[in-house]
Scaffold this motif. Structure first.
Motif, PDB file in Angstrom:
ATOM      1  N   UNK A  13      18.206  73.835  47.806  1.00  0.00           N
ATOM      2  CA  UNK A  13      17.108  73.913  46.835  1.00  0.00           C
ATOM      3  C   UNK A  13      16.078  72.805  47.073  1.00  0.00           C
ATOM      4  N   UNK A  14      16.173  72.173  48.234  1.00  0.00           N
ATOM      5  CA  UNK A  14      15.184  71.184  48.703  1.00  0.00           C
ATOM      6  C   UNK A  14      15.060  69.963  47.793  1.00  0.00           C
ATOM      7  N   UNK A  15      16.182  69.534  47.226  1.00  0.00           N
ATOM      8  CA  UNK A  15      16.180  68.319  46.410  1.00  0.00           C
ATOM      9  C   UNK A  15      16.623  67.107  47.211  1.00  0.00           C
ATOM     10  N   UNK A  16      17.088  67.320  48.431  1.00  0.00           N
ATOM     11  CA  UNK A  16      17.578  66.238  49.262  1.00  0.00           C
ATOM     12  C   UNK A  16      17.265  66.585  50.706  1.00  0.00           C
ATOM     13  N   UNK A  17      17.001  65.581  51.523  1.00  0.00           N
ATOM     14  CA  UNK A  17      16.678  65.813  52.926  1.00  0.00           C
ATOM     15  C   UNK A  17      17.944  66.132  53.717  1.00  0.00           C
ATOM     16  N   UNK A  18      17.821  66.837  54.838  1.00  0.00           N
ATOM     17  CA  UNK A  18      19.008  67.127  55.664  1.00  0.00           C
ATOM     18  C   UNK A  18      19.750  65.858  56.088  1.00  0.00           C
ATOM     19  N   UNK A  19      19.001  64.801  56.433  1.00  0.00           N
ATOM     20  CA  UNK A  19      19.645  63.548  56.845  1.00  0.00           C
ATOM     21  C   UNK A  19      20.488  62.980  55.709  1.00  0.00           C
ATOM     22  N   UNK A  20      19.898  62.893  54.522  1.00  0.00           N
ATOM     23  CA  UNK A  20      20.636  62.355  53.384  1.00  0.00           C
ATOM     24  C   UNK A  20      21.830  63.238  53.029  1.00  0.00           C
ATOM     25  N   UNK A  21      21.663  64.554  53.156  1.00  0.00           N
ATOM     26  CA  UNK A  21      22.756  65.471  52.842  1.00  0.00           C
ATOM     27  C   UNK A  21      23.953  65.212  53.748  1.00  0.00           C
ATOM     28  N   UNK A  22      23.702  65.054  55.031  1.00  0.00           N
ATOM     29  CA  UNK A  22      24.792  64.782  55.987  1.00  0.00           C
ATOM     30  C   UNK A  22      25.463  63.447  55.669  1.00  0.00           C
ATOM     31  N   UNK A  23      24.659  62.425  55.418  1.00  0.00           N
ATOM     32  CA  UNK A  23      25.215  61.105  55.116  1.00  0.00           C
ATOM     33  C   UNK A  23      25.982  61.112  53.798  1.00  0.00           C
ATOM     34  N   UNK A  24      25.466  61.832  52.802  1.00  0.00           N
ATOM     35  CA  UNK A  24      26.181  61.956  51.542  1.00  0.00           C
ATOM     36  C   UNK A  24      27.572  62.545  51.780  1.00  0.00           C
ATOM     37  N   UNK A  25      27.636  63.640  52.532  1.00  0.00           N
ATOM     38  CA  UNK A  25      28.915  64.310  52.757  1.00  0.00           C
ATOM     39  C   UNK A  25      29.892  63.410  53.501  1.00  0.00           C
ATOM     40  N   UNK A  26      29.389  62.683  54.500  1.00  0.00           N
ATOM     41  CA  UNK A  26      30.258  61.778  55.259  1.00  0.00           C
ATOM     42  C   UNK A  26      30.852  60.700  54.352  1.00  0.00           C
ATOM     43  N   UNK A  27      30.005  60.075  53.549  1.00  0.00           N
ATOM     44  CA  UNK A  27      30.484  58.998  52.678  1.00  0.00           C
ATOM     45  C   UNK A  27      31.335  59.533  51.531  1.00  0.00           C
ATOM     46  N   UNK A  28      31.107  60.761  51.105  1.00  0.00           N
ATOM     47  CA  UNK A  28      31.965  61.372  50.093  1.00  0.00           C
ATOM     48  C   UNK A  28      33.384  61.547  50.632  1.00  0.00           C
ATOM     49  N   UNK A  29      33.496  62.014  51.863  1.00  0.00           N
ATOM     50  CA  UNK A  29      34.811  62.197  52.467  1.00  0.00           C
ATOM     51  C   UNK A  29      35.487  60.843  52.677  1.00  0.00           C
ATOM     52  N   UNK A  30      34.723  59.841  53.119  1.00  0.00           N
ATOM     53  CA  UNK A  30      35.290  58.492  53.270  1.00  0.00           C
ATOM     54  C   UNK A  30      35.825  57.992  51.932  1.00  0.00           C
ATOM     55  N   UNK A  31      35.041  58.173  50.870  1.00  0.00           N
ATOM     56  CA  UNK A  31      35.477  57.754  49.544  1.00  0.00           C
ATOM     57  C   UNK A  31      36.737  58.470  49.101  1.00  0.00           C
TER      58      UNK A  31
END
Length: 227
Positions: A71-89
């Motif tokens: 829905x274009x509320x977040x950039x692709x770069x941030x989306x990837x980084x969010x997912x990576x850090x979510x899994x780390x957490x």
């Protein structure tokens, strides 16, 4: 980097508190344990929404991040980084819980819902996860919308909706609606949890995509959706 670290901490708390409650209460044995686990996950989201919402938006869930990306509320770069850090957490939270359980096994009432498993079949579990995640992400997209959202009450609405979703879904899958929350506990538990893990990755992502599509049809004001 601060918003990525916030997502890591938030997901860690969600997994530790939610899965920790499931283990402590032996979730699924009686109705009270189901309600307790549902409340734990919901309250963890409420707490983190108000703790880190102003920093990262408090996704703490790759499915929510996917919905925001579509829905274009977040950039692709941030989306990837969010997912990576979510899994780390999630791995940090799972490791802490694992340490608690293995160092005091007599205090842990059960471990079956620490990592999810499909109660009936993988097909049944997949359907449940798609439907439940769709509802959850739709609530997130609606309550956090800049024009139509719930403002400061968004965190409360999201957390309570997660309680409701757990009350419905624990019987079928233990309720994930969050790939990060399932990946890490499954790795620590192994066995059937790893066999069924694909359900708890594919289901939430498909559900999130469905929610994004629904929101584009009913609530989004961007030029692409209006066309």
């Amino acid at each position: 980097m601060k918003k990525y670290l916030a997502e890591m901490v938030g997901t860690m708390v969600l997994v530790l508190m939610g899965c920790g409650t499931a283990v402590s209460l032996n979730c699924g044995v009686d109705p009270a344990s189901v309600v307790g686990t549902a409340l734990a996950f919901g309250l963890a989201v409420v707490a983190m929404a108000y703790a880190i919402g102003g920093i990262s938006g408090c996704h703490i869930n790759p499915a929510i991040t996917l919905g925001c990306l579509l829905t274009k509320r977040i950039s692709p770069k941030d989306a990837v980084m969010y997912m990576i850090f979510q899994v780390i957490g999630a791995f940090i939270g799972s490791a802490l819980l694992y340490a608690l359980v293995t160092t005091a096994p007599d205090l842990a009432q059960g471990t079956t819902t620490g990592a999810n498993a499909c109660a009936a079949s993988q097909t049944n579990g997949l359907i449940a996860e798609i439907i439940l995640t769709c509802v959850f992400v739709l609530v997130v997209l609606g309550t956090t919308d800049a024009k139509k959202g719930a403002g400061n009450f968004a965190g409360l609405a999201i957390g309570l909706s997660l309680v409701l979703i757990h009350l419905v879904g624990i019987h079928y899958t233990g309720t994930s609606v969050n790939p990060a929350r399932s990946i890490a506990p499954a790795v620590f538990q192994g066995g059937q949890a790893l066999t069924d893990l694909w359900v708890f990755i594919v289901g939430p992502f498909v559900g999130a995509a469905c929610a994004a599509g629904i929101w584009c049809m009913i609530g989004c004001d961007c030029e692409k959706c209006e066309k």
